[in-house]
Design a protein around this motif. Structure first.
Motif, PDB file in Angstrom:
ATOM      1  N   LEU A  47      21.622  42.375  45.928  1.00 33.91           N
ATOM      2  CA  LEU A  47      21.038  43.712  46.077  1.00 33.91           C
ATOM      3  C   LEU A  47      19.712  43.840  45.323  1.00 33.91           C
ATOM      4  N   LEU A  48      19.739  43.630  44.014  1.00 32.83           N
ATOM      5  CA  LEU A  48      18.523  43.831  43.221  1.00 32.83           C
ATOM      6  C   LEU A  48      17.467  42.779  43.548  1.00 32.83           C
ATOM      7  N   ASP A  49      17.886  41.557  43.815  1.00 30.97           N
ATOM      8  CA  ASP A  49      16.927  40.520  44.191  1.00 30.97           C
ATOM      9  C   ASP A  49      16.214  40.897  45.486  1.00 30.97           C
ATOM     10  N   SER A  50      16.953  41.424  46.457  1.00 34.79           N
ATOM     11  CA  SER A  50      16.338  41.837  47.724  1.00 34.79           C
ATOM     12  C   SER A  50      15.333  42.965  47.518  1.00 34.79           C
ATOM     13  N   LEU A  51      15.649  43.870  46.600  1.00 35.98           N
ATOM     14  CA  LEU A  51      14.808  45.057  46.408  1.00 35.98           C
ATOM     15  C   LEU A  51      13.603  44.807  45.515  1.00 35.98           C
ATOM     16  N   ALA A  52      13.550  43.644  44.849  1.00 40.53           N
ATOM     17  CA  ALA A  52      12.447  43.382  43.921  1.00 40.53           C
ATOM     18  C   ALA A  52      11.088  43.388  44.613  1.00 40.53           C
ATOM     19  N   MET A  53      11.068  43.203  45.938  1.00 44.83           N
ATOM     20  CA  MET A  53       9.810  43.142  46.680  1.00 44.83           C
ATOM     21  C   MET A  53       9.399  44.472  47.288  1.00 44.83           C
ATOM     22  N   TRP A  54      10.124  45.544  47.045  1.00 44.05           N
ATOM     23  CA  TRP A  54       9.941  46.766  47.812  1.00 44.05           C
ATOM     24  C   TRP A  54       8.526  47.340  47.711  1.00 44.05           C
ATOM     25  N   ARG A  55       7.889  47.192  46.556  1.00 47.04           N
ATOM     26  CA  ARG A  55       6.557  47.787  46.364  1.00 47.04           C
ATOM     27  C   ARG A  55       5.494  47.165  47.272  1.00 47.04           C
ATOM     28  N   PHE A  56       5.709  45.958  47.729  1.00 48.03           N
ATOM     29  CA  PHE A  56       4.685  45.217  48.462  1.00 48.03           C
ATOM     30  C   PHE A  56       4.786  45.395  49.973  1.00 48.03           C
ATOM     31  N   LEU A  57       5.766  46.157  50.426  1.00 47.67           N
ATOM     32  CA  LEU A  57       5.935  46.396  51.854  1.00 47.67           C
ATOM     33  C   LEU A  57       5.151  47.621  52.291  1.00 47.67           C
ATOM     34  N   ARG A  58       4.631  47.544  53.492  1.00 45.23           N
ATOM     35  CA  ARG A  58       3.930  48.685  54.079  1.00 45.23           C
ATOM     36  C   ARG A  58       4.859  49.398  55.053  1.00 45.23           C
ATOM     37  N   PRO A  59       4.691  50.718  55.236  1.00 43.59           N
ATOM     38  CA  PRO A  59       5.501  51.409  56.248  1.00 43.59           C
ATOM     39  C   PRO A  59       5.298  50.774  57.629  1.00 43.59           C
ATOM     40  N   GLY A  60       6.332  50.851  58.453  1.00 45.96           N
ATOM     41  CA  GLY A  60       6.226  50.306  59.808  1.00 45.96           C
ATOM     42  C   GLY A  60       7.235  49.203  60.043  1.00 45.96           C
ATOM     43  N   ARG A  61       6.957  48.358  61.013  1.00 45.83           N
ATOM     44  CA  ARG A  61       7.914  47.354  61.462  1.00 45.83           C
ATOM     45  C   ARG A  61       7.958  46.148  60.521  1.00 45.83           C
ATOM     46  N   LEU A  62       9.181  45.667  60.303  1.00 43.13           N
ATOM     47  CA  LEU A  62       9.420  44.488  59.473  1.00 43.13           C
ATOM     48  C   LEU A  62      10.497  43.653  60.151  1.00 43.13           C
ATOM     49  N   ALA A  63      10.218  42.373  60.362  1.00 42.88           N
ATOM     50  CA  ALA A  63      11.228  41.446  60.869  1.00 42.88           C
ATOM     51  C   ALA A  63      11.740  40.600  59.714  1.00 42.88           C
ATOM     52  N   ASP A  64      13.052  40.632  59.498  1.00 43.24           N
ATOM     53  CA  ASP A  64      13.697  39.834  58.462  1.00 43.24           C
ATOM     54  C   ASP A  64      14.324  38.621  59.142  1.00 43.24           C
ATOM     55  N   LEU A  65      13.708  37.452  58.966  1.00 45.95           N
ATOM     56  CA  LEU A  65      14.091  36.254  59.702  1.00 45.95           C
ATOM     57  C   LEU A  65      15.198  35.500  58.975  1.00 45.95           C
ATOM     58  N   GLY A  66      16.235  35.103  59.717  1.00 45.49           N
ATOM     59  CA  GLY A  66      17.356  34.415  59.101  1.00 45.49           C
ATOM     60  C   GLY A  66      18.026  35.272  58.050  1.00 45.49           C
ATOM     61  N   THR A  67      18.271  36.520  58.390  1.00 43.48           N
ATOM     62  CA  THR A  67      18.728  37.512  57.415  1.00 43.48           C
ATOM     63  C   THR A  67      20.131  37.261  56.894  1.00 43.48           C
ATOM     64  N   GLY A  68      20.920  36.418  57.564  1.00 43.39           N
ATOM     65  CA  GLY A  68      22.290  36.176  57.113  1.00 43.39           C
ATOM     66  C   GLY A  68      23.112  37.446  57.181  1.00 43.39           C
ATOM     67  N   PRO A  69      23.700  37.879  56.062  1.00 42.37           N
ATOM     68  CA  PRO A  69      24.460  39.130  56.067  1.00 42.37           C
ATOM     69  C   PRO A  69      23.591  40.367  55.830  1.00 42.37           C
ATOM     70  N   GLY A  70      22.259  40.222  56.040  1.00 40.53           N
ATOM     71  CA  GLY A  70      21.378  41.386  55.920  1.00 40.53           C
ATOM     72  C   GLY A  70      20.546  41.422  54.665  1.00 40.53           C
ATOM     73  N   LEU A  71      20.163  40.253  54.173  1.00 38.23           N
ATOM     74  CA  LEU A  71      19.417  40.159  52.918  1.00 38.23           C
ATOM     75  C   LEU A  71      18.069  39.489  53.148  1.00 38.23           C
ATOM     76  N   PRO A  72      16.984  40.154  52.841  1.00 40.61           N
ATOM     77  CA  PRO A  72      16.865  41.430  52.122  1.00 40.61           C
ATOM     78  C   PRO A  72      16.822  42.675  53.021  1.00 40.61           C
ATOM     79  N   GLY A  73      16.971  42.508  54.344  1.00 42.70           N
ATOM     80  CA  GLY A  73      16.661  43.587  55.273  1.00 42.70           C
ATOM     81  C   GLY A  73      17.446  44.863  55.089  1.00 42.70           C
ATOM     82  N   ILE A  74      18.771  44.771  54.871  1.00 42.12           N
ATOM     83  CA  ILE A  74      19.556  45.998  54.762  1.00 42.12           C
ATOM     84  C   ILE A  74      19.258  46.754  53.468  1.00 42.12           C
ATOM     85  N   PRO A  75      19.238  46.115  52.296  1.00 43.23           N
ATOM     86  CA  PRO A  75      18.830  46.873  51.103  1.00 43.23           C
ATOM     87  C   PRO A  75      17.444  47.507  51.245  1.00 43.23           C
ATOM     88  N   LEU A  76      16.506  46.790  51.868  1.00 43.77           N
ATOM     89  CA  LEU A  76      15.167  47.356  52.039  1.00 43.77           C
ATOM     90  C   LEU A  76      15.182  48.537  53.006  1.00 43.77           C
TER      91      LEU A  76
END
Length: 215
Positions: A59-88
């Motif tokens: 959870l926290l590892d996935s969210l550590a990047m949140w500041r660097f994302l821009r609003p809009g579309r994001l593709a999380d490739l090879g997300t597995g069980p949803g990491l980092p895509g679902i926490p983000l």
């Protein structure tokens, strides 16, 4: 729901350390964690079994990047069980997250998680990244444990808009991977990340297309 989870204070403190408001985000993340833990007992979605370890490593590892994302579309490739895509997606409702995963059991879990969490800003694409036929549709893509930088761009670079960026989560600074980037790509930034409760180095490597050289 986990109305009084012993993990709640620890998660809230971690979110505050990352600069995120803890409520109601912490409880929604714990709902996701409970679902992941339950499915993991049967479907082996992640090698991490302990929920406290999942809190920091997932959870926290996935969210550590949140500041660097821009609003809009994001593709999380090879997300597995949803990491980092679902926490983000939970933390940044202005994102439109495509969860790209080819493994059938993981994709089934992702669809259930999106439904149970009411994630209107996330969708599941059950496919290999190279088979997603949405060229140029994303201003940003990410991958947490998929491949080398060059490998990620080989399978997912076609999804990026002309000014799009890859935001790749890595451990130690990946200088060898950076040196092996294809000539059309360049590193725009390397951001050290601090993950509450997680020792060791973490870096976010931001890669974009190299501007065309003047004739």
């Amino acid at each position: 729901m986990i109305p009084s989870s012993p993990l709640l204070p620890e998660l809230e403190a971690g979110l505050i350390a990352l600069g995120l408001p803890p409520r109601p985000l912490a409880q929604r993340l714990l709902d996701y964690l409970a679902l992941l833990s339950r499915w993991n007992r049967t479907y082996n979605l992640t090698a991490v079994r302990d929920e406290r370890e999942m809190l920091s490593r997932h959870l926290l590892d996935s969210l550590a990047m949140w500041r660097f994302l821009r609003p809009g579309r994001l593709a999380d490739l090879g997300t597995g069980p949803g990491l980092p895509g679902i926490p983000l997606a939970l933390a940044r409702p202005e994102l439109e997250v495509s969860l790209v995963e080819s493994n059938g059991k993981k994709a089934r879990f992702l669809r259930e998680a999106v439904r149970r969490l009411g994630l209107v800003n996330a969708r599941v694409l059950e496919a290999r990244a190279e088979a997603v036929e949405e060229p140029g549709a994303y201003p940003q893509i990410t991958a947490r444990a998929l491949d080398s930088l060059a490998g990620i761009l080989t399978v997912g670079g076609h999804l990026l808009a002309p000014e799009g960026r890859l935001l790749a989560m890595k451990g130690q600074r990946p200088d060898a991977e950076i040196a092996a980037l294809p000539p059309d790509w360049r590193v725009e930034a390397i951001e050290p990340l601090t993950v509450p409760g997680l020792p060791g180095e973490r870096h976010l490597v931001i890669v974009g297309r190299r501007p065309p050289q003047p004739a």
